[in-house]
Write a protein that holds these residues in place. Sequence first.
Motif, PDB file in Angstrom:
ATOM      1  N   UNK A 168      -0.372  -0.761   4.692  1.00  0.00           N
ATOM      2  CA  UNK A 168      -1.011   0.477   4.251  1.00  0.00           C
ATOM      3  C   UNK A 168      -0.203   1.688   4.721  1.00  0.00           C
ATOM      4  N   UNK A 169      -0.180   2.726   3.886  1.00  0.00           N
ATOM      5  CA  UNK A 169       0.472   3.984   4.243  1.00  0.00           C
ATOM      6  C   UNK A 169      -0.402   5.143   3.790  1.00  0.00           C
ATOM      7  N   UNK A 170      -0.539   6.160   4.663  1.00  0.00           N
ATOM      8  CA  UNK A 170      -1.347   7.321   4.295  1.00  0.00           C
ATOM      9  C   UNK A 170      -0.831   8.585   4.969  1.00  0.00           C
ATOM     10  N   UNK A 192      -2.052   4.462   0.068  1.00  0.00           N
ATOM     11  CA  UNK A 192      -1.776   3.340  -0.828  1.00  0.00           C
ATOM     12  C   UNK A 192      -1.589   2.059  -0.032  1.00  0.00           C
ATOM     13  N   UNK A 193      -1.807   0.936  -0.714  1.00  0.00           N
ATOM     14  CA  UNK A 193      -1.438  -0.373  -0.173  1.00  0.00           C
ATOM     15  C   UNK A 193       0.032  -0.557  -0.541  1.00  0.00           C
ATOM     16  N   UNK A 194       0.895   0.105   0.225  1.00  0.00           N
ATOM     17  CA  UNK A 194       2.320   0.168  -0.114  1.00  0.00           C
ATOM     18  C   UNK A 194       3.122   0.471   1.137  1.00  0.00           C
ATOM     19  N   UNK A 195       4.441   0.363   1.017  1.00  0.00           N
ATOM     20  CA  UNK A 195       5.323   0.629   2.131  1.00  0.00           C
ATOM     21  C   UNK A 195       5.756   2.088   2.197  1.00  0.00           C
ATOM     22  N   UNK A 196       6.824   2.341   2.933  1.00  0.00           N
ATOM     23  CA  UNK A 196       7.280   3.716   3.140  1.00  0.00           C
ATOM     24  C   UNK A 196       7.768   4.360   1.843  1.00  0.00           C
ATOM     25  N   UNK A 197       8.072   3.535   0.836  1.00  0.00           N
ATOM     26  CA  UNK A 197       8.444   4.109  -0.455  1.00  0.00           C
ATOM     27  C   UNK A 197       7.341   5.008  -1.012  1.00  0.00           C
ATOM     28  N   UNK A 198       6.099   4.716  -0.648  1.00  0.00           N
ATOM     29  CA  UNK A 198       4.991   5.567  -1.082  1.00  0.00           C
ATOM     30  C   UNK A 198       5.165   6.979  -0.544  1.00  0.00           C
TER      31      UNK A 198
END
Length: 462
Positions: A168-170, A192-198
């Motif tokens: 997770x990233x926020x 997002x349920x995503x990496x640092x690309x978010x």
Amino acid sequence: MIKQSVIENVLQAALTSGGDFSELFIEDKYVNSLTLRGGKIEQSISGRDFGIGIRIFSGLQSIYTYTNDISEEGLLIAARRAALAIKGGAAGTIHPLHPEHITPIHKILLTPNTVEHARKADVMRQANEIARSYDERISQVGIRYLDEQQHILIANSEGKFVEDTRIYSRLSIQATASEGNEVQTGFYGPGAHAGFEFMENLDLHHYAGEASRIAITMLHADECPSGKFPVIIDNEFGGVIFHEACGHGLEATAVAKNNSVFANRIGEKVAPDIVTYIDDGTLPNEWGSLNMDDEGEKTRKNILIENGILKGYLIDKFNARRMNTEPTGSSRRQSYRFSPTSRMTNTYIAPGTSTPEDIIASTEYGIYAKYMGGGQVNPATGDYNFAVMEAYTVKDGKIDRPVRGATLIGNGAKTLQLVDRVGNNLAHGAGMCGSVSGSLPVNVGQPMIRVREITVGGTKGE
């Protein structure tokens, strides 16, 4: 993590006093949190949390314990102690464990733990600069960066053995505007349920700019009128009102005990034909999504209300026993310290056919809630009270003056029945949801909607 043979021994030990189901939840979580204030990194925390939860069922009795002791001896002691609380008969048996593969639905391009803090801090500084430069009246900006990497293993006496990794990233942005004695704040918190690309792909000018714009707009807004009015609630985080006032009432946590206004009402008309309400944990990379729930069940798209008809509930394994039905992939928990129960993932009102322009143009007088704030709800009754972060009056089909101090007061089930327009601009907003199994990342969403009448609490009479 832990040898399969050890897991099997612990599952069997948990059944020694007559339990008919046992489960292990093994969690290994890394968390990075940074806070920026005054243009400087004020706090930087990195940590790891590891632990194991042990759960036992005996009919409609449930026992839960957890431990940080990962030795076989320590786990066996914890399991046997928990088992003593079960007043059953002969020891139950376990089925052979069968490792199961869960196909990931979230593309992770850049694992946050591989990214140096300097890159994370750079994103925060950019957001800070954008928010501060919006207007000279922005007196303070607070930025919080968060990433989590959680690896879990779930095994149970029915033979389930499955693993998953969640990332997770926020980025949370709060801007404060000041002028004279007046102070107002604005907030935006994309996740997002995503990496640092978010983080690297975030439109910081939009999110940081909006946080500052809200604060500046509300700085000299009129006092909100009070009374009963048509209320237009905008898309994205506007969905929080139905998440709280209706969504919790559709969780088996409440339904199975008849502590919900929606209990025992499958097939009934609970909303107008234009309302379809969905919880979908399978949306790729959305903040509330999961590959599987916290009992190892694949997440799914659960249609709760379809064209106004109540179709189903969100159900976990234990409450499925109470309700004599099947789980819906909706069991969640904050960590190994919590026993899981039915919870929402990405919950939203499906898009309709009205355009936002038509909804506003067809409203002679009312309140337009552009961004919702926090609120309170009684899950048993659905009675709610929500603050509006940014609101306007609507006059003669046009958005008029900004107003502050607006509060929406009502009952979720009744408000649902009063929805008379549903827009075509569905969007989701990230938030955190607290309940008996802890605080969890969830999305709330909807297109713009209009409710025929809501009681609006304001600071002046109409």
